[in-house]
Design a protein around this motif. Structure first.
Motif, PDB file in Angstrom:
ATOM      1  N   ASN A  55       5.126 -13.672  -0.881  1.00 29.97           N
ATOM      2  CA  ASN A  55       5.882 -13.167   0.267  1.00 29.97           C
ATOM      3  C   ASN A  55       5.675 -11.671   0.471  1.00 29.97           C
ATOM      4  O   ASN A  55       5.693 -11.184   1.613  1.00 29.97           O
ATOM      5  N   ALA A  56       5.465 -10.953  -0.611  1.00 31.04           N
ATOM      6  CA  ALA A  56       5.174  -9.525  -0.487  1.00 31.04           C
ATOM      7  C   ALA A  56       3.833  -9.308   0.210  1.00 31.04           C
ATOM      8  O   ALA A  56       3.690  -8.407   1.038  1.00 31.04           O
ATOM      9  N   VAL A  57       2.849 -10.154  -0.117  1.00 31.87           N
ATOM     10  CA  VAL A  57       1.536 -10.061   0.540  1.00 31.87           C
ATOM     11  C   VAL A  57       1.672 -10.402   2.017  1.00 31.87           C
ATOM     12  O   VAL A  57       1.104  -9.724   2.883  1.00 31.87           O
ATOM     13  N   LYS A  58       2.441 -11.449   2.311  1.00 38.40           N
ATOM     14  CA  LYS A  58       2.631 -11.845   3.712  1.00 38.40           C
ATOM     15  C   LYS A  58       3.287 -10.724   4.515  1.00 38.40           C
ATOM     16  O   LYS A  58       2.956 -10.499   5.684  1.00 38.40           O
ATOM     17  N   ASN A  59       4.221 -10.032   3.875  1.00 35.15           N
ATOM     18  CA  ASN A  59       4.957  -8.969   4.574  1.00 35.15           C
ATOM     19  C   ASN A  59       4.285  -7.601   4.435  1.00 35.15           C
ATOM     20  O   ASN A  59       4.837  -6.591   4.909  1.00 35.15           O
ATOM     21  N   GLU A  60       3.131  -7.586   3.756  1.00 39.14           N
ATOM     22  CA  GLU A  60       2.406  -6.326   3.518  1.00 39.14           C
ATOM     23  C   GLU A  60       3.335  -5.280   2.909  1.00 39.14           C
ATOM     24  O   GLU A  60       3.344  -4.107   3.316  1.00 39.14           O
ATOM     25  N   ASP A  61       4.128  -5.721   1.955  1.00 43.25           N
ATOM     26  CA  ASP A  61       5.116  -4.859   1.298  1.00 43.25           C
ATOM     27  C   ASP A  61       4.572  -4.489  -0.087  1.00 43.25           C
ATOM     28  O   ASP A  61       4.718  -5.242  -1.052  1.00 43.25           O
ATOM     29  N   ASP A  62       3.948  -3.328  -0.181  1.00 41.73           N
ATOM     30  CA  ASP A  62       3.330  -2.910  -1.441  1.00 41.73           C
ATOM     31  C   ASP A  62       4.350  -2.726  -2.557  1.00 41.73           C
ATOM     32  O   ASP A  62       4.073  -3.015  -3.720  1.00 41.73           O
ATOM     33  N   GLU A  63       5.535  -2.240  -2.184  1.00 41.67           N
ATOM     34  CA  GLU A  63       6.566  -2.025  -3.211  1.00 41.67           C
ATOM     35  C   GLU A  63       7.012  -3.367  -3.807  1.00 41.67           C
ATOM     36  O   GLU A  63       7.181  -3.494  -5.025  1.00 41.67           O
ATOM     37  N   ALA A  64       7.159  -4.364  -2.953  1.00 38.88           N
ATOM     38  CA  ALA A  64       7.557  -5.699  -3.439  1.00 38.88           C
ATOM     39  C   ALA A  64       6.440  -6.325  -4.265  1.00 38.88           C
ATOM     40  O   ALA A  64       6.698  -7.040  -5.247  1.00 38.88           O
ATOM     41  N   LYS A  65       5.190  -6.074  -3.879  1.00 36.93           N
ATOM     42  CA  LYS A  65       4.064  -6.594  -4.663  1.00 36.93           C
ATOM     43  C   LYS A  65       4.089  -6.003  -6.075  1.00 36.93           C
ATOM     44  O   LYS A  65       3.897  -6.725  -7.058  1.00 36.93           O
ATOM     45  N   GLU A  66       4.313  -4.709  -6.146  1.00 44.08           N
ATOM     46  CA  GLU A  66       4.346  -4.054  -7.458  1.00 44.08           C
ATOM     47  C   GLU A  66       5.509  -4.583  -8.297  1.00 44.08           C
ATOM     48  O   GLU A  66       5.368  -4.797  -9.512  1.00 44.08           O
ATOM     49  N   ALA A  67       6.650  -4.817  -7.631  1.00 42.11           N
ATOM     50  CA  ALA A  67       7.827  -5.338  -8.350  1.00 42.11           C
ATOM     51  C   ALA A  67       7.534  -6.730  -8.912  1.00 42.11           C
ATOM     52  O   ALA A  67       7.911  -7.053 -10.046  1.00 42.11           O
TER      53      ALA A  67
END
Length: 447
Positions: free
Chosen positions: A300-312
């Motif tokens: 979901n982080a990739v889908k939302n392009e959310d780098d902070e969530a990807k790292e988390a």
């Protein structure tokens, strides 16, 4: 360090050959899960089950018109090509060529079947089904000839028919939107390949006992290694599939997740049968929280392009690796050291994520290359885990697996042997029976 780190699928004669050439000195220190015969079984477990996983994946992607369909089919064909040198090491180049002609051909018939279904061409669909039927008859006859009758063609044909039917049923259910049946059949079909491997490896070893130094693949330790490899490999296949389905908001995503939950339940039961209910509960808590759920959070982080969530999400996976490494260290009383186990779990997770990342980036060939590396690695994990459990519980693995009496089939064979027909007989009443397997081999009930 008990788990082998040779994860790269160097697929060829070397997959089997090292087992053939182990000397007397090596045999003296040989683990019960790495004898030449058990290694052969492990190799066949890997290649045959990978064939099933890739076949189903390729059919789905072709039907969906997925951009990765061509790469999936190429991976399936490469799997067949990788078996060829292994067959050559046993039956010579001529035998390998004949094997390749028959086996690779059936992968093309399967692709033809998918296209016919997609086109709504009933006549072409029936023709493809006919060619697939002819494949398992021809392949059954090949196996009988190669094994000098140790695997009678009628028995081989019966079991191959089950395999092809499972592939077809899983695909047809997928096309009809009956996703629960599709993935239930997927799990049964994947498990069936390990049963075929057991029968094939035993026939080959009986035919060539000198090549396997008098060892046999159908031991308690060999069964444990095969069953653990089955579960871990299935986890990898479902995890990567689930991530791509969630990324694409596919209708069947919930059912892939359901299959993952079923796999987790089987792993939990396995852990509980070895280390008690408390151990099973601890495993589930670690396995789900910072692992399965974190993979979904990453998607979901990739889908939302959310780098902070990807790292988390990646940090959670790192935490999972530490926790699971510590769990394995404690469970195996240090036979699998935490640092080594953590390193291997991190490697596994990197393969899962790289398979997904490359897919989302449009690098489909790279995605399937990593998939194949990651799938192969799970068999090293299965071997390592089984080796640790056997070392921890040597008294439980002193004798070979007790085999039920052969039904009166008139097929002949040795008393220690196991035929494909006998396997078919078992499969009539057994599907994914890991819990039952460990239930009758309950090492510890209150560890």
């Amino acid at each position: 360090m008990k788990i082998k780190k040779a994860l790269i699928p160097v697929l060829g004669a070397s997959l089997i050959a090292p087992s053939f050439v182990q000397g007397a000195q090596a045999q003296e220190s040989m683990s019960q899960v790495t004898t030449p015969a058990v290694e052969l079984r492990g190799t066949l477990d890997h290649l045959l089950s990978e064939h099933f996983a890739l076949a189903v994946l390729s059919m789905q992607k072709q039907y969906d018109g997925d951009d990765g369909a061509e790469a999936a089919q190429e991976a399936l064909m490469q799997n067949a090509a990788d078996m060829k040198p292994a067959i050559a090491s046993l039956y010579g180049d001529e035998g390998a060529e004949e094997f390749d002609r028959i086996f690779s051909g059936h992968n093309e018939y399967t692709a033809d079947y998918v296209q016919a279904v997609k086109d709504g061409d009933t006549e072409a669909q029936e023709e493809a089904s006919k060619m697939i039927d002819e494949f398992y008859v021809e392949f059954g006859e090949f196996l009988e000839g190669a094994t000098e009758g140790a695997l009678p063609s009628d028995a081989a044909i019966e079991v191959l028919d089950i395999h092809e039917q499972q592939v077809e049923d899983a695909f047809n259910a997928y096309v009809e939107g009956d996703y629960e049946t599709a993935y239930m059949t997927y799990r049964e079909g994947l498990s069936h390949m390990f049963d075929i491997s057991a029968a094939l490896s035993n026939a080959i070893v009986e035919q060539n006992p000198e090549m396997f130094e008098g060892t046999t693949p159908l031991t308690d330790a060999g069964n444990l290694r095969s069953d653990l490899s089955n579960l871990v490999a299935e986890h990898f296949a479902l995890a990567t599939l689930s991530m791509s389905k969630e990324f694409k908001d596919s209708e069947d995503f919930d059912f892939v997740s359901w299959a993952e939950d079923e796999n987790t339940a089987d792993l939990k039961a396995t852990i509980a049968s070895v280390y008690g209910d408390e151990g099973g509960e601890q495993f589930e808590q670690i396995w789900q929280g910072n692992h399965i759920l974190a993979q979904s959070e990453y998607v979901n982080a990739v889908k939302n392009e959310d780098d902070e969530a990807k790292e988390a999400a990646k940090n959670k996976l790192s935490t999972f690796a530490d926790e699971f490494g510590t769990f394995l260290d404690a469970a195996t009383e240090g036979i699998l050291p935490a640092a080594d186990a953590t390193e291997l779990v991190n490697m596994h997770e990197d393969q899962v994520f790289t398979t997904f990342d490359r897919y989302t980036e449009g690098d489909y060939a790279g995605s399937f290359e990593t998939f194949r590396e990651g799938y192969a690695f799970t068999f090293d994990i299965g071997s390592g885990l089984a080796g640790a459990i056997v070392e921890q519980n040597p008294d439980l693995f002193e004798e070979e697996a007790a085999m039920p009496e052969m039904p009166q089939t008139g097929m002949g064979g040795s008393q220690q042997g196991i035929s494909l027909q006998w396997m078919a007989w078992i499969l009539a009443g057994a599907t994914v029976a890991f819990t039952g397997y460990f239930g009758v081999r309950k090492f510890r009930t209150n560890a």
